[in-house]
Design a protein around this motif. Structure first.
Motif, PDB file in Angstrom:
ATOM      1  N   LYS A   1       0.884  -1.215  -0.119  1.00  0.00           N
ATOM      2  CA  LYS A   1       0.067   0.095  -0.139  1.00  0.00           C
ATOM      3  C   LYS A   1       0.855   1.193   0.096  1.00  0.00           C
ATOM      4  O   LYS A   1       1.723   1.293   0.923  1.00  0.00           O
ATOM      5  CB  LYS A   1      -0.829   0.066   1.196  1.00  0.00           C
ATOM      6  CG  LYS A   1      -2.054   1.200   1.327  1.00  0.00           C
ATOM      7  CD  LYS A   1      -2.769   1.149   2.322  1.00  0.00           C
ATOM      8  CE  LYS A   1      -3.796   0.331   2.215  1.00  0.00           C
ATOM      9  NZ  LYS A   1      -4.878   0.380   3.378  1.00  0.00           N
TER      10      LYS A   1
ATOM     11  N   SER B   1       1.025   5.618  -0.079  1.00  0.00           N
ATOM     12  CA  SER B   1       0.458   6.715   0.148  1.00  0.00           C
ATOM     13  C   SER B   1       1.270   7.766  -0.511  1.00  0.00           C
ATOM     14  O   SER B   1       2.399   7.934  -0.249  1.00  0.00           O
ATOM     15  CB  SER B   1       0.163   7.101   1.597  1.00  0.00           C
ATOM     16  OG  SER B   1      -0.601   8.267   1.428  1.00  0.00           O
TER      17      SER B   1
ATOM     18  N   CYS C   1       0.697   5.808 -10.530  1.00  0.00           N
ATOM     19  CA  CYS C   1      -0.629   5.331  -9.581  1.00  0.00           C
ATOM     20  C   CYS C   1      -1.214   4.280 -10.617  1.00  0.00           C
ATOM     21  O   CYS C   1      -1.629   3.421 -10.164  1.00  0.00           O
ATOM     22  CB  CYS C   1      -1.699   6.751  -9.518  1.00  0.00           C
ATOM     23  SG  CYS C   1      -1.284   7.734  -8.252  1.00  0.00           S
TER      24      CYS C   1
ATOM     25  N   LYS D   1      -1.462   0.466  -9.522  1.00  0.00           N
ATOM     26  CA  LYS D   1      -2.789  -0.367  -9.548  1.00  0.00           C
ATOM     27  C   LYS D   1      -2.811  -1.427 -10.687  1.00  0.00           C
ATOM     28  O   LYS D   1      -3.268  -2.576 -10.259  1.00  0.00           O
ATOM     29  CB  LYS D   1      -3.849   0.643  -9.878  1.00  0.00           C
ATOM     30  CG  LYS D   1      -4.240   1.735  -8.678  1.00  0.00           C
ATOM     31  CD  LYS D   1      -5.116   2.881  -9.352  1.00  0.00           C
ATOM     32  CE  LYS D   1      -5.150   3.865  -8.092  1.00  0.00           C
ATOM     33  NZ  LYS D   1      -6.132   4.908  -8.645  1.00  0.00           N
TER      34      LYS D   1
ATOM     35  N   ARG E   1      -1.325  -4.483  -8.820  1.00  0.00           N
ATOM     36  CA  ARG E   1      -2.240  -4.634  -7.887  1.00  0.00           C
ATOM     37  C   ARG E   1      -1.811  -4.421  -6.375  1.00  0.00           C
ATOM     38  O   ARG E   1      -1.898  -5.018  -5.516  1.00  0.00           O
ATOM     39  CB  ARG E   1      -2.435  -6.383  -7.926  1.00  0.00           C
ATOM     40  CG  ARG E   1      -3.095  -7.083  -9.133  1.00  0.00           C
ATOM     41  CD  ARG E   1      -3.443  -8.315  -8.928  1.00  0.00           C
ATOM     42  NE  ARG E   1      -4.197  -8.743 -10.221  1.00  0.00           N
ATOM     43  CZ  ARG E   1      -4.382 -10.023 -10.465  1.00  0.00           C
ATOM     44  NH1 ARG E   1      -4.349 -10.991  -9.422  1.00  0.00           N
ATOM     45  NH2 ARG E   1      -5.074 -10.379 -11.686  1.00  0.00           N
ATOM     46  N   HIS E   2      -0.914  -3.147  -6.499  1.00  0.00           N
ATOM     47  CA  HIS E   2      -0.749  -2.405  -5.165  1.00  0.00           C
ATOM     48  C   HIS E   2      -1.945  -1.645  -5.113  1.00  0.00           C
ATOM     49  O   HIS E   2      -2.612  -1.137  -5.890  1.00  0.00           O
ATOM     50  CB  HIS E   2       0.596  -1.931  -5.366  1.00  0.00           C
ATOM     51  CG  HIS E   2       1.758  -2.830  -5.731  1.00  0.00           C
ATOM     52  ND1 HIS E   2       2.120  -3.724  -4.825  1.00  0.00           N
ATOM     53  CD2 HIS E   2       2.441  -2.794  -6.653  1.00  0.00           C
ATOM     54  CE1 HIS E   2       3.107  -4.489  -5.288  1.00  0.00           C
ATOM     55  NE2 HIS E   2       3.474  -4.055  -6.282  1.00  0.00           N
ATOM     56  N   SER E   3      -1.945  -1.041  -3.575  1.00  0.00           N
ATOM     57  CA  SER E   3      -3.048  -0.300  -3.348  1.00  0.00           C
ATOM     58  C   SER E   3      -2.267   1.090  -3.380  1.00  0.00           C
ATOM     59  O   SER E   3      -1.438   1.459  -2.965  1.00  0.00           O
ATOM     60  CB  SER E   3      -3.634  -0.520  -1.956  1.00  0.00           C
ATOM     61  OG  SER E   3      -4.161  -1.657  -2.024  1.00  0.00           O
ATOM     62  N   VAL E   4      -3.133   2.268  -3.793  1.00  0.00           N
ATOM     63  CA  VAL E   4      -2.716   3.609  -3.746  1.00  0.00           C
ATOM     64  C   VAL E   4      -3.895   4.507  -2.978  1.00  0.00           C
ATOM     65  O   VAL E   4      -4.895   4.448  -3.231  1.00  0.00           O
ATOM     66  CB  VAL E   4      -2.451   4.138  -5.073  1.00  0.00           C
ATOM     67  CG1 VAL E   4      -2.154   5.509  -5.177  1.00  0.00           C
ATOM     68  CG2 VAL E   4      -1.609   3.621  -5.919  1.00  0.00           C
ATOM     69  N   VAL E   5      -3.258   5.210  -2.189  1.00  0.00           N
ATOM     70  CA  VAL E   5      -4.055   6.345  -1.582  1.00  0.00           C
ATOM     71  C   VAL E   5      -3.475   7.610  -1.182  1.00  0.00           C
ATOM     72  O   VAL E   5      -2.196   7.587  -1.604  1.00  0.00           O
ATOM     73  CB  VAL E   5      -4.297   5.880   0.063  1.00  0.00           C
ATOM     74  CG1 VAL E   5      -5.260   4.489   0.298  1.00  0.00           C
ATOM     75  CG2 VAL E   5      -3.100   5.361   1.010  1.00  0.00           C
TER      76      VAL E   5
ATOM     77  N   ASP F   1      -4.756   5.343   7.040  1.00  0.00           N
ATOM     78  CA  ASP F   1      -4.705   3.949   7.151  1.00  0.00           C
ATOM     79  C   ASP F   1      -3.471   3.614   8.030  1.00  0.00           C
ATOM     80  O   ASP F   1      -2.614   4.422   8.011  1.00  0.00           O
ATOM     81  CB  ASP F   1      -4.690   3.263   5.755  1.00  0.00           C
ATOM     82  CG  ASP F   1      -5.962   3.350   5.102  1.00  0.00           C
ATOM     83  OD1 ASP F   1      -7.021   3.748   5.561  1.00  0.00           O
ATOM     84  OD2 ASP F   1      -5.896   3.492   3.759  1.00  0.00           O
TER      85      ASP F   1
ATOM     86  N   ASP G   1      -2.006   0.859   7.811  1.00  0.00           N
ATOM     87  CA  ASP G   1      -0.933  -0.534   7.321  1.00  0.00           C
ATOM     88  C   ASP G   1      -0.601   0.149   5.859  1.00  0.00           C
ATOM     89  O   ASP G   1      -0.199  -0.629   4.859  1.00  0.00           O
ATOM     90  CB  ASP G   1      -2.123  -1.516   7.121  1.00  0.00           C
ATOM     91  CG  ASP G   1      -3.264  -1.176   6.001  1.00  0.00           C
ATOM     92  OD1 ASP G   1      -3.415   0.012   5.756  1.00  0.00           O
ATOM     93  OD2 ASP G   1      -3.604  -2.096   5.407  1.00  0.00           O
ATOM     94  N   ILE G   2      -0.222   1.388   5.950  1.00  0.00           N
ATOM     95  CA  ILE G   2       0.559   1.979   4.799  1.00  0.00           C
ATOM     96  C   ILE G   2       1.931   1.429   4.792  1.00  0.00           C
ATOM     97  O   ILE G   2       2.579   1.285   5.752  1.00  0.00           O
ATOM     98  CB  ILE G   2       0.655   3.438   4.804  1.00  0.00           C
ATOM     99  CG1 ILE G   2      -0.631   3.981   4.549  1.00  0.00           C
ATOM    100  CG2 ILE G   2       1.546   4.116   3.698  1.00  0.00           C
ATOM    101  CD1 ILE G   2      -1.095   5.671   4.779  1.00  0.00           C
TER     102      ILE G   2
END
Length: 342
Positions: free
Chosen positions: A2, A4, A25, A29, A32-36, A41, A43-44
Motif C-alpha cells: 500500500k 500513500s 498510480c 494499480k 495490484r498494489h493499493s494507492v491512497v 490507514d 497499514d501503509i
C-alpha cells in the motif's frame, strides 16, 4: 504493498509532475498494489512525498504529518522523497529550504536527474540511500504515429511547450527566436510555435502561439512540427522534451540542468543565443540521421514506472532494518520545523 502519495493527479494540462503521479498510480494499480493519498490507514507500507508544499491545492499531507504518523501510528512505514525542483530552477532562494526540511523525514531520496545531486544544497544535506530515476512520458499518447519528418525543403518548424510560465523556462531564447522568424531572410528557413502559458505581459509578435494543451491534442500538435526546442535553464528533469522526442521530433536543447542527461544523442545542444543559430544549422544538417534515431529514445513512462516499482519493492523488503535505525528526533529543531506548514 500500500502506497500513500501526498499529491493527487489532476485532469487536464497541469505540468510534468502531474503526469508522473498519474503514470505511477496507474502502474501501481495495474501491479495490484493499493494507492491512497492520505495517512488515515495504519497499514501503509510506503509513503511517497512528491511535493512538500502543503499549501498547494492538490497536496494532501506534508512532512509534519508524516513524522507524526511514523511516531504515533505506524513506525514500520517507509518514506521516499522525490526531488524534482531546486532554487536554481526558479532563481529564487526558497525551494531548496523547503525540500531539505521535508527530506528530514525521508528514509530514501529519489532524484529525477543526476545534475540535481551535484547542487551545493544536496552536497551538504544528502543522506543515503539515494537514487536517480529519470522522468518518462506515455508512449500511448506521445508517439510518432502520423509524424512527418522535415523534407529538407522549406522552413524547419520548431515547437516547444511549457505548463509553467517562469522566465527561466527559456524565454530569453524564445523572445530572440520570435524576433528572428520575423526577419525576411529567415521566414523561409525556420518557423516557431509555442504551446502553453506565458509570463505576465509577454506576447509573441511573429511566432505562432497556442494556449495550453494536453493529451492526444497536445501530441497531435507536436507531431505537426519537425523538431522540438527546449531552452529551459537549470531544468531539473522535465517531461516536455520527452514528449516531443517520443513524437519523433529531433531535439534542439539548451546545455543546462538535466537536459544533457535526457537529450544527448537525440539532438543538438546550445548554451545561449550566441550558439543558437549554429546549433540550428547543425540540426538541419544532421536532421535525417537524428530522425532515424528517435524511435530508440529511452525516456518513456513504461521505463520510469518499471524502475519506480522495482525500487519501491526492494526498499520495502529492507524497511524493517532501515526503520530500526531511524532516529526521528536526531535533530529536535529540524523535527520541530517539519510541523510548520510550507
Amino acid at each position: 504493498m500500500k502506497v500513500s502519495i501526498n499529491q493527487r493527479p489532476y485532469a487536464g494540462p497541469w505540468g510534468g509532475g502531474n503526469r508522473f503521479i498519474a503514470a505511477l498510480c496507474s502502474a501501481l494499480k495495474e501491479s495490484r498494489h493499493s494507492v491512497v493519498h492520505s495517512l488515515k490507514d495504519r497499514d501503509i507500507d510506503v509513503i511517497l512525498i512528491v511535493d512538500p508544499r502543503t499549501r498547494s491545492p492538490n497536496v494532501t499531507f506534508g512532512a509534519g504529518a508524516v513524522l507524526r504518523y511514523l511516531t504515533l501510528r505506524n513506525p514500520s512505514a517507509f518514506v521516499v522523497h522525490r526531488i524534482n525542483e531546486c532554487d536554481e530552477r526558479k532563481g529564487e532562494p526558497f525551494i531548496n529550504h523547503k525540500l531539505v526540511r521535508a527530506n528530514y523525514v525521508a528514509d530514501a531520496t529519489v532524484f529525477v536527474g543526476e545534475w540535481l545531486t551535484k547542487l551545493p544544497v544536496w552536497q551538504r544535506h544528502l543522506r543515503s540511500p539515494w537514487f536517480v530515476v529519470r522522468n518518462g512520458s506515455d508512449r500511448a499518447v506521445f508517439n510518432a504515429n502520423g509524424f512527418r519528418p522535415w523534407s529538407g525543403q522549406g522552413p524547419i518548424k520548431l515547437v516547444t511547450h511549457h505548463w509553467g510560465y517562469h522566465p527561466l523556462k527559456g524565454f530569453d531564447i524564445y523572445r530572440a527566436l520570435d524576433e528572428l522568424v520575423g526577419r525576411p531572410e529567415w521566414r523561409d528557413r525556420v518557423a516557431f510555435t509555442y504551446v502553453g502559458q506565458l509570463p505576465k505581459g509577454f506576447r509573441f509578435q511573429n511566432a505562432r502561439y497556442v494556449e495550453p494543451l494536453d493529451g492526444e491534442v497536445l501530441a497531435a500538435e507536436l507531431r505537426s512540427h519537425h523538431a522540438y526546442l527546449t531552452a529551459s535553464v537549470n531544468e531539473p528533469g522535465g517531461n516536455h522534451q520527452n514528449e516531443g522526442a517520443l513524437c519523433g521530433l529531433p531535439l534542439l536543447y539548451r546545455d543546462s540542468g538535466c537536459m544533457p542527461e535526457y537529450c544527448e544523442g537525440f539532438g543538438v545542444s546550445f548554451s545561449g543565443w550566441d550558439g543558437f543559430i549554429p546549433a540550428l544549422m547543425r540540426l538541419q544538417s544532421d536532421y535525417f540521421a537524428l530522425a532515424e534515431r528517435m524511435p530508440s529514445f529511452p525516456h518513456t513512462a513504461e521505463r520510469m514506472t518499471r524502475e519506480w516499482l522495482a525500487l519501491l519493492t526492494s526498499l520495502v523488503k529492507e524497511r524493517a532494518a532501515i526503520a530500526g535505525h531511524r532516529q526521528l528526533l536526531r535533530d529536535p529543531w529540524a523535527a520541530l520545523a517539519t510541523q510548520i506548514p510550507l
